[in-house]
Each structure stands twice: as C-alpha cells, then as structure tokens.
Design an enzyme around this catalytic site. Structure first.
Site, PDB file in Angstrom:
ATOM      1  N   PRO A  10      39.751  31.585  28.871  1.00 20.50           N
ATOM      2  CG  PRO A  10      37.443  32.393  27.655  1.00 20.50           C
ATOM      3  CD  PRO A  10      38.427  31.844  29.258  1.00 20.50           C
ATOM      4  CG  ASN A  11      41.395  35.432  23.858  1.00 21.94           C
ATOM      5  OD1 ASN A  11      41.622  34.242  22.526  1.00 21.94           O
ATOM      6  ND2 ASN A  11      40.259  35.890  24.353  1.00 21.94           N
ATOM      7  NE  ARG A  18      44.606  38.592  24.736  1.00 19.29           N
ATOM      8  CZ  ARG A  18      43.993  38.734  25.770  1.00 19.29           C
ATOM      9  NH1 ARG A  18      43.694  37.539  26.471  1.00 19.29           N
ATOM     10  NH2 ARG A  18      42.723  39.758  25.600  1.00 19.29           N
ATOM     11  CE1 TYR A  23      45.211  41.083  29.515  1.00 13.57           C
ATOM     12  CE2 TYR A  23      45.612  41.879  26.948  1.00 13.57           C
ATOM     13  CZ  TYR A  23      44.436  41.423  28.449  1.00 13.57           C
ATOM     14  OH  TYR A  23      43.171  42.000  27.551  1.00 13.57           O
ATOM     15  CG  ASN A  74      42.974  35.635  33.902  1.00 16.08           C
ATOM     16  OD1 ASN A  74      41.899  36.363  33.937  1.00 16.08           O
ATOM     17  ND2 ASN A  74      44.456  36.385  33.749  1.00 16.08           N
ATOM     18  CB  ALA A  77      36.323  37.430  27.749  1.00 17.11           C
ATOM     19  CD  GLU A  98      37.730  37.653  39.050  1.00 10.89           C
ATOM     20  OE1 GLU A  98      36.665  37.231  39.320  1.00 10.89           O
ATOM     21  OE2 GLU A  98      37.683  39.508  38.701  1.00 10.89           O
ATOM     22  CG  HIS A 100      41.649  39.612  35.641  1.00 12.73           C
ATOM     23  ND1 HIS A 100      41.096  39.673  34.728  1.00 12.73           N
ATOM     24  CD2 HIS A 100      39.998  40.584  37.034  1.00 12.73           C
ATOM     25  CE1 HIS A 100      39.262  38.693  35.667  1.00 12.73           C
ATOM     26  NE2 HIS A 100      39.452  39.418  36.374  1.00 12.73           N
ATOM     27  NE  ARG A 107      42.716  46.275  28.960  1.00 16.74           N
ATOM     28  CZ  ARG A 107      42.887  45.600  28.516  1.00 16.74           C
ATOM     29  NH1 ARG A 107      42.511  44.263  29.384  1.00 16.74           N
ATOM     30  NH2 ARG A 107      42.434  45.327  27.646  1.00 16.74           N
TER      31      ARG A 107
END
Length: 145
Positions: A10-11, A18, A23, A74, A77, A98, A100, A107
């Site tokens: 998502p996103n 963004r 990112y 990735n 969320a 994985e 990111h 964060r």
C-alpha cells in the site's frame, strides 16, 4: 532464466510524491526500471506488482510463486500486522527479502515491528532504492534455482 517477483504494498504507488525525506524521489516506475536493469545484467527476469489491497497481494503471490525463484517485497504498512501476508510468503518456500526505503528502525515505534520479516531471509531498510539492489544481489548470491 531465473525469475523473481518485485512486490510493493500500500501507498508505494505514490513514490516520488510521498514524503521524499523518508522514501526518496524516485517514482515506482523508475524504481522498478532500476531493479529490472540490474537484474538483466545478472540474467534474472523481474515481475513487478503493486497493490493497495492485502488480498490482492496474497492472490498475486499465490498465483505467481509457482513459477519464480525468489521474492523482493516492500509490504508497506502491511509489514506491521499482516499475518496473512506472512503465511503466504512462508507457503511459497521461496527465498524472500523484505525491503523498506525508509529507516524503519529510527521512525515511529510501530514501524519497528515486522510480522513479515521472519518469513524472509533478510530485511533491508533505510537505503532507499539501493536496498532493492542489495536484495537482488542477496537473492542472486543465494543461488536461487
């Protein structure tokens, strides 16, 4: 030819617009092109997919995993709560990495929790697009079949 899935949750379709501090400024299309270009150099085909919907990601992985050698994902969320995605990755019996873009360890507290990482051979974060290239190298070095 070896094949891997490059999956975005998502996103991530909003990359480039963004929060670029976290990112980076590459669009999703440019990020995928960068990974495909590097993959071509080492003889790996990359199949890309992005969805904002958990079930669509699970369906895609289930459908495509029988004909590939590894996965770069990735989960966005979904990283923090998707046990269905975790189960799906485990069920593939494939090496998964994985990734990111942002440094999730530095964060918000909730971002430090990954329920999907235990289904993966590695987790890379905070290296922007370089993390995806490292994931590709890891899968290639893992001698994916």
């Amino acid at each position: 030819m070896k094949k891997i899935l490059l999956i975005h949750g998502p996103n991530l379709n909003l990359l480039g617009v963004r929060d670029t501090k976290h990112y980076g400024d590459l669009t999703l299309e440019k990020l995928e092109s960068l990974v495909k270009e590097k993959a071509d150099e080492v003889g790996i085909e990359v199949i890309c997919y992005q969805s904002n919907h958990e079930g669509s990601l699970v369906d895609f992985i289930q459908e495509k995993s029988l004909n590939v050698n590894g996965i770069i994902i990735n989960p966005g969320a979904l990283t923090h709560y998707s046990y269905s995605l975790y189960d799906c990755l485990v069920d593939t019996n494939l090496p998964c990495v994985e990734v990111h873009l942002s440094d999730v360890e530095n964060r918000e507290d909730f971002r430090k929790i990954s329920v999907t990482a235990p289904a993966c051979i590695a987790k890379i974060s905070g290296k922007k697009e370089q993390g995806y290239l490292e994931a590709l190298e890891l899968l290639n070095a893992d001698n994916i079949n």
